[in-house]
Design a protein around this motif. Sequence first.
Motif, PDB file in Angstrom:
ATOM      1  N   ASN A 125      -0.067   9.874  -3.937  1.00 15.97           N
ATOM      2  CA  ASN A 125      -0.431  10.767  -2.826  1.00 15.97           C
ATOM      3  C   ASN A 125      -1.753  10.384  -2.165  1.00 15.97           C
ATOM      4  OD1 ASN A 125      -2.324  11.716  -4.609  1.00 15.97           O
ATOM      5  ND2 ASN A 125      -1.371  13.751  -4.883  1.00 15.97           N
ATOM      6  N   PHE A 169      -2.010   7.574  -0.853  1.00 12.32           N
ATOM      7  CA  PHE A 169      -1.607   6.580   0.146  1.00 12.32           C
ATOM      8  C   PHE A 169      -0.667   7.238   1.177  1.00 12.32           C
ATOM      9  CE2 PHE A 169      -2.301   4.544  -4.045  1.00 12.32           C
ATOM     10  CZ  PHE A 169      -3.596   4.141  -3.768  1.00 12.32           C
ATOM     11  N   THR A 170       0.005   6.446   1.975  1.00 10.37           N
ATOM     12  CA  THR A 170       0.795   6.988   3.085  1.00 10.37           C
ATOM     13  C   THR A 170       2.262   7.126   2.694  1.00 10.37           C
ATOM     14  OG1 THR A 170      -0.711   5.849   4.586  1.00 10.37           O
ATOM     15  CG2 THR A 170       1.383   6.627   5.521  1.00 10.37           C
ATOM     16  N   VAL A 187       6.053   7.432   3.566  1.00 12.45           N
ATOM     17  CA  VAL A 187       6.924   6.980   4.658  1.00 12.45           C
ATOM     18  C   VAL A 187       8.326   7.535   4.434  1.00 12.45           C
ATOM     19  CG1 VAL A 187       7.934   4.887   5.704  1.00 12.45           C
ATOM     20  CG2 VAL A 187       5.564   4.851   4.890  1.00 12.45           C
ATOM     21  N   SER A 231       3.235   3.460   1.643  1.00  9.81           N
ATOM     22  CA  SER A 231       2.594   2.375   2.394  1.00  9.81           C
ATOM     23  C   SER A 231       1.139   2.264   1.942  1.00  9.81           C
ATOM     24  CB  SER A 231       2.701   2.716   3.891  1.00  9.81           C
ATOM     25  OG  SER A 231       1.782   1.997   4.651  1.00  9.81           O
ATOM     26  N   PHE A 232       0.738   1.078   1.514  1.00 12.74           N
ATOM     27  CA  PHE A 232      -0.657   0.868   1.078  1.00 12.74           C
ATOM     28  C   PHE A 232      -1.076  -0.574   1.352  1.00 12.74           C
ATOM     29  CE2 PHE A 232       0.253  -1.494  -2.863  1.00 12.74           C
ATOM     30  CZ  PHE A 232       1.565  -1.142  -3.122  1.00 12.74           C
ATOM     31  N   GLU A 235      -0.461  -5.799   3.415  1.00 10.77           N
ATOM     32  CA  GLU A 235       0.187  -4.474   3.542  1.00 10.77           C
ATOM     33  C   GLU A 235       1.435  -4.455   2.675  1.00 10.77           C
ATOM     34  OE1 GLU A 235       0.693  -2.757   7.597  1.00 10.77           O
ATOM     35  OE2 GLU A 235      -0.163  -4.694   8.208  1.00 10.77           O
ATOM     36  N   ALA A 295      -4.745   3.556   1.811  1.00  8.35           N
ATOM     37  CA  ALA A 295      -3.510   3.970   2.477  1.00  8.35           C
ATOM     38  C   ALA A 295      -3.145   2.984   3.578  1.00  8.35           C
ATOM     39  CB  ALA A 295      -3.692   5.368   3.064  1.00  8.35           C
ATOM     40  N   GLU A 302      -0.510   1.981   7.036  1.00 12.20           N
ATOM     41  CA  GLU A 302      -0.085   2.660   8.266  1.00 12.20           C
ATOM     42  C   GLU A 302       1.377   3.085   8.174  1.00 12.20           C
ATOM     43  OE1 GLU A 302      -0.994  -0.146  11.341  1.00 12.20           O
ATOM     44  OE2 GLU A 302      -3.085  -0.207  10.676  1.00 12.20           O
ATOM     45  N   GLN A 303       1.776   3.970   9.066  1.00 13.77           N
ATOM     46  CA  GLN A 303       3.210   4.253   9.220  1.00 13.77           C
ATOM     47  C   GLN A 303       3.822   3.009   9.851  1.00 13.77           C
ATOM     48  OE1 GLN A 303       5.329   6.480   8.281  1.00 13.77           O
ATOM     49  NE2 GLN A 303       3.957   8.069   7.471  1.00 13.77           N
TER      50      GLN A 303
END
Lengths: 363, 363
Positions: B36, B38-39, B41, B79-80, B149, B175, B177-178
């Motif tokens: 949690n 990180f991002t 998706v 995503s990290f 990424e 984190a 990006e989307q």
Amino acid sequence: MRISAIKGSSFLVFFLFFVFIGRTQNQQKITYYPSNQFTMVGKIMDTQQPFHRIDTLKYTTLSSQVKTRMTRSAGLAISFKTNSNAIYAKWCTTSKSTSAGMTPIAYRGLDLYAKVDGKWQFVGVGRPSDGKNCSEDKIVANLSGVEQEYLLYLPVYSETTSLEIGVSENALIVAGEQPFKKRIVVYGSSIVQGAGASRSGMSYPARMSRNTGFHFFNLGMSGVARMEEEVATMISEIDADMFILDCIPNSSPREVTQRTQNLIKTIRKRHKEVPIVLMQGVVREIGYFDQITGEKVKKQNTNAYDEFMKLHNSGMKNIYFIFSDDFLGDDHEGTVDGTHPNDLGFDRMIKSITPQLLPIIQK
Amino acid sequence: MRISAIKGSSFLVFFLFFVFIGRTQNQQKITYYPSNQFTMVGKIMDTQQPFHRIDTLKYTTLSSQVKTRMTRSAGLAISFKTNSNAIYAKWCTTSKSTSAGMTPIAYRGLDLYAKVDGKWQFVGVGRPSDGKNCSEDKIVANLSGVEQEYLLYLPVYSETTSLEIGVSENALIVAGEQPFKKRIVVYGSSIVQGAGASRSGMSYPARMSRNTGFHFFNLGMSGVARMEEEVATMISEIDADMFILDCIPNSSPREVTQRTQNLIKTIRKRHKEVPIVLMQGVVREIGYFDQITGEKVKKQNTNAYDEFMKLHNSGMKNIYFIFSDDFLGDDHEGTVDGTHPNDLGFDRMIKSITPQLLPIIQK
């Protein structure tokens, strides 16, 4: 009101339809026959245990790891003909589970094909019970009842200890023919044995047999295809029209250098003319990131080529080399786990090697 | 003598090399971070449980079967970015085993991708422990140490209850990006959810997201995508730029007739302009032999087309229909079990539908 009346009556028809189907299926009695009444396909040699690939009692010097692999039924299939309108199976395996990268269907299940217009076409699978050694499953039902030829592949990763084929009580079932020509022995790693294929009939030797009509025998031994002296001797004693050596992934770069020539020479001693094909190992996708693995695979494959070229330059005839560069395509999606091809990777590999192998086989 | 001396010394070098590697790996300490940080998706909506897809506490009228499927983490990914030279994971799922036609890696394991030259490239997998709810695995090691990424897909068939990502002690991890644009919701059966794919990143919505850059959200619900009123309402409340309905395989031919129009109309009520695409169900390979199944699939698909055409003829705009005839190719090898595509079948399906969908998305 009118709409709801229609709904009601069609619901009744629907309900009766399923009651009728349900009864027919429940009433159908299945008679089971031991698979030894039919034709065994894919046997590399006679064995005391019907579903073993190599006689581990004869080849006592093989390592215990190799012996274990040779008890697993990769590449074996049962050929039969029946006019039954359903096909069932009861079978037992020594394994109860699977490995992380394999479906239970491939690991310890069954895979049925039928001959349609001269081609083998996938029909259905025998799903193994979860956590049990023995399973019973309906592979297909509601068939037309016209006699057809079938080929039932055994598990690629488990030892099969018994197999019975079930058909409708009054159906005829008889042994089928040997479906494939010639004897092409494929010695190699888990990738030959079938790791990553979704069902046993999707292992690459099995697919190539169905595609070409030539018989590619499965001598895959997961993790232990290391070209040892005892294995080289055993392979050289197999009756074959051609040998394919896809064993590079299991040997260290150093072993590749030390053992490749000996393996080929040992085979050549007993098979003066048969073609021997050495294949590079499939690229490990994880090797694009894991630098040590990437370097190791490159060295394995370079060393294999170097040893092959020494034999070629020494004048040995009827030996061939296949480069692996295009085995998995270029989207990096052709493996289950970075090492073992999935069905997509195997499809690409088959498309790469078949046109290289056919001219040699047909020579 | 000379040769054996060389052999001896190169053996020593070889031995020391492995001692060195062994020590480096043993000494490397791994630090774990809860996912949690990180991002996330692939979330269709906010949920109290982070790895659920639909808020089953909000949609109380959904059937318990649908609710159960919505707790499974299909399509979710983390995503990290990190410069670590190794990536590990610790995770728990509610399932301990798999289904007959799925690998444990897809069912309850992890699947890692990295961005290389602007494209997502498969790296490696997290293999689940056999028979346990919680697993810890090294996904990849010996990385270059350059920041990259990453996208880590969660299991498609199990409920994920916790996930931690491990990197080298001194590595940076933040984190990401989307990674994808737009919101395209794919509602459908086990085939959408990912049954038959060898890893979670090989489910067709996931592959299409990576291939196209547009985000295909996984609303697959194995066996129960039956277009019920409550589900139609729930779907209509999702924020989306497009809806793809691949739910025909789970509804009887009669249900297809009764429910398809309502599903599309319910979505259209809240989404006046967004494209809605109805797809025929994939041909069931076993239906070429099992006559009842074959007939049922034909009726499902014909009925879907008929209902679609009624809406089209009534003047509804921005609705599209995709025929399934070429989804699996023509060699009959595109499924695991006669129903669910394997990676080869999914590849063919993606090649069929992508050029039909892209012009609609980009309109």
